[in-house]
Design an enzyme around this catalytic site. Structure first.
Site, mmCIF file in Angstrom:
data_model
loop_
_atom_site.group_PDB
_atom_site.id
_atom_site.type_symbol
_atom_site.label_atom_id
_atom_site.label_comp_id
_atom_site.label_asym_id
_atom_site.label_seq_id
_atom_site.Cartn_x
_atom_site.Cartn_y
_atom_site.Cartn_z
ATOM 1 N N HIS A 64 0.804 -1.189 0.013
ATOM 2 C CA HIS A 64 -0.045 -0.199 -0.077
ATOM 3 C C HIS A 64 0.731 1.073 0.064
ATOM 4 C CE1 HIS A 64 1.115 0.123 4.114
ATOM 5 N NE2 HIS A 64 0.601 1.256 4.310
ATOM 6 N N HIS A 79 2.155 7.045 -0.097
ATOM 7 C CA HIS A 79 1.150 6.347 0.291
ATOM 8 C C HIS A 79 -0.119 6.001 -0.469
ATOM 9 C CE1 HIS A 79 -1.334 4.945 3.674
ATOM 10 N NE2 HIS A 79 -0.395 4.344 4.316
#
Length: 159
Positions: A64, A79
């Site tokens: 992620h 992110h």
């Protein structure tokens, strides 16, 4: 005086989307700049790329997020989404190898947007310089819509 001649560096959009101010990100770690300074992109794409040339230092186990160390010493974090670590990797596919040198625009992560959004997760993507104390000045490029790997989103100078 010699600081006047410091080189300008740029970061490219790591994904298609709309630029938004970090203060609007619905996560205090990002909105209050606890993890670094930069921008966020309300992403509309499914491929996330390297925003500059550098070493792909870390790809998080859950895919992620990823971090890079650039040749100028800047440490960059991308992110993907808010709280997406909770998906434990579901909907994320690694396209690059951690520890390798990559060029700006190199695909790093591919996502399954439908799956992630169906599970209720936001795909707002912070792009941060995590060692922002090493940055002399940073300017967010004034643009609303950005194209992955093509549009400049941040201009900065190192100290």
């Amino acid at each position: 005086m010699f600081g006047l001649f410091k080189k300008n560096y740029e970061l490219l959009a790591p994904v298609n989307g709309e630029i938004m101010d970090l203060s609007l990100v619905p996560d205090a770690v990002f909105s209050e700049k606890m993890a670094g300074d930069g921008i966020a992109i309300n992403s509309t794409g499914g491929i996330f790329v390297a925003p500059a040339d550098g070493n792909l230092t870390v790809i998080f186990k859950t895919n992620h997020a990823f971090a890079m160390t650039l040749k100028n010493g800047a440490e960059v974090l991308i992110h993907i989404g808010i709280d997406t670590v909770e998906l434990n990797g579901e909907g994320f596919e690694r396209l690059a190898t951690e520890g390798t040198d990559v060029k700006a625009g190199t695909p790093i992560i591919k996502i399954n947007r439908k799956l992630i959004e169906a599970k209720g997760f936001s795909l707002i993507t912070p792009l941060l310089i995590t060692n922002s104390d090493s940055v002399k000045e940073m300017t967010v490029i004034k643009k609303t819509s950005v194209e992955v790997g093509k549009d400049k989103v941040i201009s900065y100078k190192m100290k």
